[in-house]
Design an enzyme around this catalytic site. Structure first.
Site, PDB file in Angstrom:
ATOM      1  N   HIS A  73       1.092  -1.407  -0.184  1.00 52.72           N
ATOM      2  CA  HIS A  73      -0.165   0.085  -0.442  1.00 52.72           C
ATOM      3  C   HIS A  73       0.965   1.150  -0.147  1.00 52.72           C
ATOM      4  O   HIS A  73       1.745   1.936   0.908  1.00 52.72           O
ATOM      5  CB  HIS A  73      -0.767  -0.060   0.912  1.00 52.72           C
ATOM      6  CG  HIS A  73      -2.238  -0.953   1.177  1.00 52.72           C
ATOM      7  ND1 HIS A  73      -2.927  -1.532   0.119  1.00 52.72           N
ATOM      8  CD2 HIS A  73      -1.568  -2.758   1.704  1.00 52.72           C
ATOM      9  CE1 HIS A  73      -3.857  -2.370   0.440  1.00 52.72           C
ATOM     10  NE2 HIS A  73      -2.716  -3.178   1.246  1.00 52.72           N
ATOM     11  N   LEU A  74       0.626   1.778  -1.076  1.00 52.63           N
ATOM     12  CA  LEU A  74       1.686   3.294  -1.159  1.00 52.63           C
ATOM     13  C   LEU A  74       1.017   4.566  -0.575  1.00 52.63           C
ATOM     14  O   LEU A  74       1.323   5.557  -1.131  1.00 52.63           O
ATOM     15  CB  LEU A  74       2.140   3.504  -2.768  1.00 52.63           C
ATOM     16  CG  LEU A  74       3.000   2.114  -3.391  1.00 52.63           C
ATOM     17  CD1 LEU A  74       3.977   2.279  -4.525  1.00 52.63           C
ATOM     18  CD2 LEU A  74       4.437   2.625  -2.171  1.00 52.63           C
ATOM     19  N   ARG A  75      -0.378   3.969  -0.587  1.00 53.02           N
ATOM     20  CA  ARG A  75      -1.325   5.424  -0.292  1.00 53.02           C
ATOM     21  C   ARG A  75      -1.428   6.730  -1.003  1.00 53.02           C
ATOM     22  O   ARG A  75      -1.271   7.229  -0.804  1.00 53.02           O
ATOM     23  CB  ARG A  75      -0.673   6.027   1.378  1.00 53.02           C
ATOM     24  CG  ARG A  75      -1.156   4.996   2.574  1.00 53.02           C
ATOM     25  CD  ARG A  75      -1.958   3.826   2.457  1.00 53.02           C
ATOM     26  NE  ARG A  75      -1.647   3.160   3.836  1.00 53.02           N
ATOM     27  CZ  ARG A  75      -2.397   2.805   3.671  1.00 53.02           C
ATOM     28  NH1 ARG A  75      -3.145   1.525   3.155  1.00 53.02           N
ATOM     29  NH2 ARG A  75      -2.351   1.455   4.930  1.00 53.02           N
ATOM     30  N   ASN A 105      -6.589   0.328  -2.800  1.00 48.15           N
ATOM     31  CA  ASN A 105      -7.611   1.430  -2.430  1.00 48.15           C
ATOM     32  C   ASN A 105      -6.522   2.776  -1.604  1.00 48.15           C
ATOM     33  O   ASN A 105      -6.552   2.435  -0.380  1.00 48.15           O
ATOM     34  CB  ASN A 105      -7.534   0.269  -0.946  1.00 48.15           C
ATOM     35  CG  ASN A 105      -6.270  -0.236  -0.151  1.00 48.15           C
ATOM     36  OD1 ASN A 105      -5.089  -0.083  -0.360  1.00 48.15           O
ATOM     37  ND2 ASN A 105      -6.435  -0.074   1.056  1.00 48.15           N
ATOM     38  N   ASP A 163      -8.777  -4.845  -2.277  1.00 46.83           N
ATOM     39  CA  ASP A 163      -8.237  -5.155  -1.019  1.00 46.83           C
ATOM     40  C   ASP A 163      -8.402  -4.525   0.240  1.00 46.83           C
ATOM     41  O   ASP A 163      -8.873  -3.366  -0.084  1.00 46.83           O
ATOM     42  CB  ASP A 163      -6.880  -5.855  -1.352  1.00 46.83           C
ATOM     43  CG  ASP A 163      -5.627  -5.517   0.002  1.00 46.83           C
ATOM     44  OD1 ASP A 163      -6.363  -6.580   0.453  1.00 46.83           O
ATOM     45  OD2 ASP A 163      -5.369  -5.235   0.584  1.00 46.83           O
ATOM     46  N   HIS A 190      -9.583  -9.817  -1.177  1.00 44.81           N
ATOM     47  CA  HIS A 190      -8.917 -10.048   0.870  1.00 44.81           C
ATOM     48  C   HIS A 190     -10.851 -10.533   0.822  1.00 44.81           C
ATOM     49  O   HIS A 190     -11.385 -10.371   0.773  1.00 44.81           O
ATOM     50  CB  HIS A 190      -8.983  -8.442   1.415  1.00 44.81           C
ATOM     51  CG  HIS A 190      -9.276  -8.162   2.265  1.00 44.81           C
ATOM     52  ND1 HIS A 190      -8.523  -7.203   2.952  1.00 44.81           N
ATOM     53  CD2 HIS A 190     -10.043  -8.583   3.516  1.00 44.81           C
ATOM     54  CE1 HIS A 190      -9.239  -7.030   4.475  1.00 44.81           C
ATOM     55  NE2 HIS A 190      -9.549  -7.930   4.419  1.00 44.81           N
ATOM     56  N   HIS A 243      -3.664 -12.406   1.713  1.00 46.64           N
ATOM     57  CA  HIS A 243      -3.047 -12.153   3.454  1.00 46.64           C
ATOM     58  C   HIS A 243      -3.356 -13.589   3.856  1.00 46.64           C
ATOM     59  O   HIS A 243      -4.483 -13.736   5.185  1.00 46.64           O
ATOM     60  CB  HIS A 243      -2.708 -11.117   3.712  1.00 46.64           C
ATOM     61  CG  HIS A 243      -3.792 -10.314   3.414  1.00 46.64           C
ATOM     62  ND1 HIS A 243      -5.728 -10.903   3.369  1.00 46.64           N
ATOM     63  CD2 HIS A 243      -3.921  -8.943   2.816  1.00 46.64           C
ATOM     64  CE1 HIS A 243      -6.354  -9.616   3.338  1.00 46.64           C
ATOM     65  NE2 HIS A 243      -5.042  -8.946   2.860  1.00 46.64           N
ATOM     66  N   ASP A 316       1.785  -7.268   2.440  1.00 48.03           N
ATOM     67  CA  ASP A 316       0.992  -6.570   2.903  1.00 48.03           C
ATOM     68  C   ASP A 316       1.012  -4.546   3.818  1.00 48.03           C
ATOM     69  O   ASP A 316       0.921  -4.407   4.511  1.00 48.03           O
ATOM     70  CB  ASP A 316      -0.028  -7.302   3.562  1.00 48.03           C
ATOM     71  CG  ASP A 316      -1.252  -6.663   3.874  1.00 48.03           C
ATOM     72  OD1 ASP A 316      -1.721  -5.047   3.632  1.00 48.03           O
ATOM     73  OD2 ASP A 316      -2.372  -7.204   5.108  1.00 48.03           O
ATOM     74  N   HIS A 320       0.465   3.640   8.473  1.00 48.09           N
ATOM     75  CA  HIS A 320      -0.713   4.012   8.784  1.00 48.09           C
ATOM     76  C   HIS A 320      -0.207   5.515   9.677  1.00 48.09           C
ATOM     77  O   HIS A 320       1.225   5.000  10.464  1.00 48.09           O
ATOM     78  CB  HIS A 320      -2.085   3.745   9.716  1.00 48.09           C
ATOM     79  CG  HIS A 320      -3.121   2.627   9.013  1.00 48.09           C
ATOM     80  ND1 HIS A 320      -3.976   3.159   8.396  1.00 48.09           N
ATOM     81  CD2 HIS A 320      -2.849   1.567   8.798  1.00 48.09           C
ATOM     82  CE1 HIS A 320      -4.537   2.343   7.455  1.00 48.09           C
ATOM     83  NE2 HIS A 320      -3.986   1.242   8.018  1.00 48.09           N
TER      84      HIS A 320
HETATM   85  C1  NCD Z   1      -4.352  -2.973   4.900  1.00 44.46           C
HETATM   86  C2  NCD Z   1      -4.510  -0.985   4.565  1.00 44.46           C
HETATM   87  O1  NCD Z   1      -4.465  -0.491   5.190  1.00 44.46           O
HETATM   88  O2  NCD Z   1      -4.697  -0.335   3.327  1.00 44.46           O
HETATM   89  N1  NCD Z   1      -4.861  -3.232   5.946  1.00 44.46           N
HETATM   90  C3  NCD Z   1      -5.112  -4.785   6.338  1.00 44.46           C
HETATM   91  O3  NCD Z   1      -5.080  -4.179   7.361  1.00 44.46           O
HETATM   92  N2  NCD Z   1      -4.273  -5.243   5.785  1.00 44.46           N
HETATM   93  C4  NCD Z   1      -5.472  -3.460   3.283  1.00 44.46           C
HETATM   94  C5  NCD Z   1      -5.652  -4.909   3.169  1.00 44.46           C
HETATM   95  O4  NCD Z   1      -4.337  -4.932   3.227  1.00 44.46           O
HETATM   96  O5  NCD Z   1      -6.374  -5.215   3.215  1.00 44.46           O
HETATM   97 ZN    ZN Z   2      -6.187  -7.540   2.153  1.00 39.37          ZN
END
Ligand code: NCD
Ligand code: ZN
Length: 439
Positions: A73-75, A105, A163, A190, A243, A316, A320
């Site tokens: 997740h690169l946000r 996402n 996801d 997911h 995952h 994964d 945050h």
């Molecule tokens: C991921 C996220 O923060 O985008 N969070 C997580 O707990 N794994 C989303 C995801 O990979 O399901």
């Molecule tokens: Zn996920």
């Protein structure tokens, strides 16, 4: 030369000398040299001539294909406070990862060809490793209307996933699989049934009872895995379960594979190493989806990696910030950073434990994910992209989130003494990490 993922290739040559070269795709494992030239692997073998180019001494180190992480997740766009393509790809490089599949996402989600093009252009500007975006399965990730999967693929999407959530509507899941099958792109689920999850915030078990937190049963994962295996069997789509964390899900995937269902799955280092006990006294850094489970599930996951039921290791990586994590456990965001700790944790739980040998782990980190997601790389065969990770499997260090290249500090592994670290990382013939530091 600029390739589709925006990486420019370096002219000139680079010789990586005298390391233990492990290339599972070609069955190579031995002390030799690797010569890179014009952004490609030129040759592998003993006593190669540098031809006047740069030399990297790799004596005592492992020389592997650059790692390919299919769940990152690169946000960017939308949550650049948590991570950006610049910081996330630097974290990847520091972890030995030369290609990331970027999850869609983001805010807004990557659900149109224009969004894919945007991510690729940002990656070409700011990325230090290859970024291959995944596109959403549904419009706005709402699970209602299918996204333009053909257009997304045309623009450069290498996988499809909503996801963060399961595709809860079986009609949509089925239609999407019919399309992903035609497009020959993995459908990444997911797997957590939202209706069964309800308000659960951690694994349902002894620890959730003790803490008085609402639990998430592994049944939520099992129901979607069961449904998707049936759909994949019926449609012929390549189902990739993200995952995986539950014993029963792994049993079903193992059984489906034996029957020839086109399914693959990934395990994360955190599900292999930790249990729900890591939540301790409401530690939100251990809050993740799917949740860290009990020892029974953890051991089943290790066994599934060992017997080949699990195809790849993926981080994964889910950064945050304090705003999302320094709050009540039930309110906290789920996810933990993982790019910079993936290698040492995998070495600890899979190799030093005796579950598998080093070439086995290198395969799970490089050749297997590249092959399953149809990505170039994952091998040091002549003519392949010059993506190489030179690592020291024994180098001891202590995890310090403040030293991460990621903006995310949210890891339950802070303070852990680990062994194994990327020393030199090369992407497209360019050195991006040298002697353990970003170039
Ligand atoms: C991921 C996220 O923060 O985008 N969070 C997580 O707990 N794994 C989303 C995801 O990979 O399901
Ligand atoms: Zn996920």
């Amino acid at each position: 030369m600029t390739s589709r993922d925006g990486r420019t290739t370096a002219p000139g040559s680079l010789l990586i000398r005298g390391g233990r070269v492990i290339d599972p795709a070609t069955g190579t494992d031995g002390v030799m040299d690797v010569l890179l030239s014009d952004g490609k692997v030129a040759k592998t073998g003993p006593g190669l001539d540098a031809g006047g180019g740069t030399i990297i001494e790799a004596k005592g180190l492992v020389v592997a294909p650059g790692f390919v992480d299919v769940h990152v997740h690169l946000r960017e766009p939308g949550e650049e406070g948590k991570e950006t393509i610049a910081t996330g790809t630097r974290a990847a490089a520091m972890g030995g990862v030369t290609t990331v599949v970027a999850m869609p996402n983001t805010v807004p989600p990557i659900d149109t060809p224009a969004m894919i093009a945007y991510v690729l252009s940002r990656a070409a500007q700011d990325g230090v490793v290859r970024v291959r975006p995944a596109g959403c399965i549904s419009h706005e990730r709402k699970g209602e209307v299918m996204a333009d999967l053909a257009g997304l693929k045309e623009a450069g999407a290498v996988a499809f996933s909503d996801d963060g959530n399961s595709v809860m509507n079986a009609l949509l899941a089925r239609r999407a699989m019919i399309n992903t099958r035609i497009l020959n792109v993995p459908y990444v689920e997911h797997a957590e049934d939202a209706s069964l999850v309800d308000a659960g915030v951690m694994h349902e078990g002894r620890v959730s009872l003790r803490l008085g937190l609402a639990g998430r049963s592994p049944l939520a994962e099992d129901l979607i895995v069961a449904r998707d295996l049936l759909l994949a069997e019926a449609t012929g789509a390549h189902l990739h379960v993200a995952h995986v964390s539950s014993r029963r899900s792994l049993e079903m995937i193992r059984e489906a594979k034996a029957r020839g269902v086109p399914v693959t799955c990934e395990a994360t280092p955190h599900h292999l190493v930790l249990t729900d006990e890591a939540v301790g006294e409401f530690d939100t850094s251990a809050k993740v989806l799917p949740p860290l489970r009990s020892e029974e599930h953890r051991l089943a996951l290790i066994a599934a990696v060992k017997d080949g039921t699990v195809d790849v290791i993926a981080s994964d990586h889910a950064p945050h910030g304090p705003l999302e994590k320094e709050v009540e456990f039930a309110q906290a965001a789920s996810g933990m950073v993982g790019l910079e700790t993936m290698l040492p944790l995998a070495l600890e739980v899979l190799v030093r434990s005796g579950a598998m040998d080093l070439p086995g782990l290198v395969r799970l980190l490089s050749s297997a994910p590249a092959r399953l997601f149809h990505l170039a790389g994952g091998t040091l065969a002549a003519g392949s992209p010059a993506d190489v990770t030179v690592f020291d499997p024994e180098l001891a260090w202590t995890v310090d989130p403040r030293a991460f290249s990621s903006k995310g500090r949210n890891t339950p592994f802070a303070g852990r003494k680990v062994r194994g670290r990327a020393v030199d990382v090369i992407v497209g013939g360019r050195i991006v990490v040298r002697d353990g530091g970003l170039v």
